[in-house]
Design a protein around this motif. Sequence first.
Motif, PDB file in Angstrom:
ATOM      1  N   LEU A   6       1.483  34.704   2.473  1.00 51.65           N
ATOM      2  CA  LEU A   6       0.972  34.437   1.126  1.00 51.65           C
ATOM      3  C   LEU A   6       0.745  35.730   0.350  1.00 51.65           C
ATOM      4  CD1 LEU A   6      -1.616  31.598   1.871  1.00 51.65           C
ATOM      5  CD2 LEU A   6       0.618  31.355   0.791  1.00 51.65           C
TER       6      LEU A   6
ATOM      7  N   TRP B 259       4.402  37.598  -0.339  1.00 51.95           N
ATOM      8  CA  TRP B 259       5.369  36.895  -1.165  1.00 51.95           C
ATOM      9  C   TRP B 259       4.791  36.394  -2.482  1.00 51.95           C
ATOM     10  CZ3 TRP B 259      10.608  36.232  -0.309  1.00 51.95           C
ATOM     11  CH2 TRP B 259      11.068  36.685   0.923  1.00 51.95           C
ATOM     12  N   PHE B 260       3.499  36.076  -2.489  1.00 43.52           N
ATOM     13  CA  PHE B 260       2.905  35.492  -3.696  1.00 43.52           C
ATOM     14  C   PHE B 260       1.709  36.283  -4.218  1.00 43.52           C
ATOM     15  CE2 PHE B 260       4.780  32.019  -1.212  1.00 43.52           C
ATOM     16  CZ  PHE B 260       5.692  31.517  -2.133  1.00 43.52           C
TER      17      PHE B 260
ATOM     18  N   ILE C 265      -1.193  36.377  -2.954  1.00 46.32           N
ATOM     19  CA  ILE C 265      -2.407  35.578  -2.775  1.00 46.32           C
ATOM     20  C   ILE C 265      -3.189  36.087  -1.573  1.00 46.32           C
ATOM     21  CG2 ILE C 265      -3.321  33.275  -2.285  1.00 46.32           C
ATOM     22  CD1 ILE C 265      -0.837  32.123  -3.638  1.00 46.32           C
TER      23      ILE C 265
END
Length: 230
Positions: A81, A84-85, A87
């Motif tokens: 997370l 890649w994002f 988060i």
Amino acid sequence: MFALTHEEWQAVRLSLAVAANAVAIGLPAAIVTSLLLRWRSMPGRTILNIIVHLPLVLPPVVVGWMLLVVFGIRGHVGQFLHEWFGIRLVFTAAGAALACAVMTFPLMVRAIRLSLEAVDAGLEEAAGTLGAGAVDRFFTVTLPLMTPGVISGAIMGYAASLGEFGAVITFASNVPGQTQTLPLAIFAALQTPGGEAAAARLALISIVLAVAGLLAGEWFSRWSGKRLKS
């Protein structure tokens, strides 16, 4: 004695927001899980039931540690997370909401399952004989009848989230203004010399919120019972 400081108000507001987000995270999963557990011939049903209820019997600190292992920066899910994002859940308010959602998940599932077990299977079969498909039967028959359990589970999950401590402090830490919810603020006040008055104020608010949640759950349970009988 009863005037809250800015930091204490922050803890109260954050607790309310974290509890709301915990219900938003956990309730849809609780509905799906309850439907799966209703399917008695489902393979692995017993194992799923055990996993769902583990947070009720495990120490909350253990649950927080497991969340760290999975959703920490170096955990498989947490690293994915983050890379890649962008988060990051650990040591954030979102992480506190996730911890509360996991801890209150069994309560929501139990409330929804009780409501599902009260659904008359004959009504669903009758809808099927009239040509309603599985999706139609769910939205027109099953969901309206299980709604009292869904709402009751949401109320209990929200109230329980307001008091969650162990998993939150382990996974989200105790950062004032960011992850310090009401129970964590009480703990911090008790660790501070002369903080007894602040702890008493926050404890009183915690009691009021808990009683309000229980009263709301009791009122709704009676109201839904009367409505189903009418």
